[in-house]
Design a protein around this motif. Sequence first.
Motif, short mmCIF file in Angstrom:
data_model
loop_
_atom_site.label_atom_id
_atom_site.label_comp_id
_atom_site.label_asym_id
_atom_site.label_seq_id
_atom_site.Cartn_x
_atom_site.Cartn_y
_atom_site.Cartn_z
N UNK A 103 -4.73 5.08 -12.51
CA UNK A 103 -3.74 4.52 -12.54
C UNK A 103 -3.03 3.80 -11.25
N UNK A 104 -3.87 3.54 -10.18
CA UNK A 104 -3.39 3.31 -8.94
C UNK A 104 -2.23 2.04 -8.83
N UNK A 105 -1.35 2.08 -8.20
CA UNK A 105 -0.41 0.65 -8.01
C UNK A 105 0.26 1.04 -6.55
N UNK A 106 0.55 -0.15 -6.34
CA UNK A 106 0.93 -0.38 -4.70
C UNK A 106 2.40 -0.29 -4.41
N UNK A 107 3.02 -0.12 -3.22
CA UNK A 107 4.37 -0.21 -3.12
C UNK A 107 4.32 -1.70 -2.64
N UNK A 108 6.12 -2.16 -2.62
CA UNK A 108 6.12 -3.65 -2.36
C UNK A 108 5.82 -4.09 -1.06
N UNK A 109 5.63 -3.09 -0.19
CA UNK A 109 5.17 -3.49 1.18
C UNK A 109 3.59 -3.30 1.34
N UNK A 113 0.36 3.93 -1.92
CA UNK A 113 -0.01 3.80 -3.33
C UNK A 113 0.63 4.89 -4.04
N UNK A 114 0.83 4.66 -5.24
CA UNK A 114 1.36 5.72 -6.20
C UNK A 114 0.36 5.68 -7.45
N UNK A 115 -0.10 6.99 -8.10
CA UNK A 115 -0.85 7.13 -8.89
C UNK A 115 -0.87 8.48 -9.54
N UNK A 116 -1.61 8.67 -10.82
CA UNK A 116 -1.47 9.96 -11.34
C UNK A 116 -2.80 10.88 -10.92
N UNK A 117 -2.25 12.01 -10.48
CA UNK A 117 -3.65 12.76 -9.90
C UNK A 117 -4.32 13.41 -10.97
N UNK A 118 -5.31 14.24 -10.32
CA UNK A 118 -6.25 14.66 -11.33
C UNK A 118 -5.47 16.24 -12.00
N UNK A 119 -4.30 16.55 -11.48
CA UNK A 119 -3.39 17.67 -11.97
C UNK A 119 -2.54 17.03 -13.22
N UNK A 120 -2.54 15.67 -13.11
CA UNK A 120 -1.60 14.99 -14.19
C UNK A 120 -0.13 14.48 -13.60
N UNK A 121 -0.16 14.96 -12.12
CA UNK A 121 1.39 15.03 -11.36
C UNK A 121 1.35 13.45 -11.04
N UNK A 122 2.45 12.88 -10.51
CA UNK A 122 2.60 11.81 -9.83
C UNK A 122 2.39 11.69 -8.29
N UNK A 123 1.48 11.19 -7.73
CA UNK A 123 1.25 11.31 -6.24
C UNK A 123 1.61 9.94 -5.44
N UNK A 124 1.72 9.95 -4.19
CA UNK A 124 1.78 8.91 -3.49
C UNK A 124 0.84 9.27 -2.23
N UNK A 125 0.10 8.36 -1.58
CA UNK A 125 -0.51 8.32 -0.52
C UNK A 125 -0.60 7.19 0.49
#
Length: 348
Positions: A103-109, A113-125
């Motif tokens: 479920x990757x999504x992008x920041x406004x700029x 990216x923000x997404x749900x990782x394999x652990x089920x946590x909310x991640x940014x990268x």
Amino acid sequence: MSVRNRFGSAAAIALTTTVSAVLLSACGPDNADSGATAAPGSSAPGSTAGSAAPGGASHPGTPAPGGKEVNGTTVANHLTISTGTRNVAMNGTLVDFGSVVRDLAWSPDGRKVVYVGDSGDLMTANPDGTGKTTLARHPDGEEWSHPTWQHAAKGPSGDAVPNETERYNNIVFTAKKAGALRLVKVPAKGGSVEDLSPHNSEGGDNAGLPQPPQTGNTWADAGGRQAAVAFANTPTNEVYIYDDYIRPATQDIGKGSQPALSPDGGQIVFVRAVNGHDHLFTRSTEHDQKAEKDLTPSATTDFTEPAWSPDGRTVAARTPDGVDTVPADGSAAPTQVSTLPGLPVYRP
């Protein structure tokens, strides 16, 4: 036919082999920061129709130069596809994030990216998969999905309503526990997870309006300059827009699911079942403009999980065969741009 369920873990594992076969000779993800963008007023590649009748998908399987299979993403069209594996398609290649990206999504700029990782946590990268950070950890027994980046943009004069830009710098997503769905949010810089409770203010123009449902809400999508959030309510099969920029107000859009707001917030696209298939519909977000347009009136397949191009002229959607794009004004038929199955989303 109801909206298809997203592929599960078994399908995601099977996709690992599939996506490995779709590598391209093209620019890497960092080149998207080089200033290469589509020409002003141009549509994203793949947004023009083939010979199919309006609303009927054309699936030509267009080859890239040299006969290689395309995955539909280029620097110019900003399209990215997350596959539920560790690979994300962007800029004509596959970026390996090193762990599962859902479920990757992008920041406004477009810089994060923000997404749900394999652990089920909310991640940014970062866009190249580096700099991974755990933004929030999910509680035991709770599943998180479909994050979106809520923000309040500065106006032409360079300012915004005082404190609103920071107030609306949030990640909104779905939390599921014991079968119950609700919308939650967390500051994009990190902090506590709180419920997002869409409601109508009790005074002014909203006096007497019914309050929206608080449970069963899912598939949030933030858009526009004033931090509006579209979402779907599963029990009622209704689409809503929540806006509390000046005063809380929730607009009932009508029957549908999986909504997405256009970049300027003036249009909304959503999914609705018609004659046995999932169609894409658009309409204005203005309260007094309720006319709808079916972008896929002759659909012979399911169009789901729609996303807007940055210029608001093109809508991408997932199909059982990959990803199609269609002009947002409904002027031409959908065209397949990728045989890579996954969630389409555009990088700003």
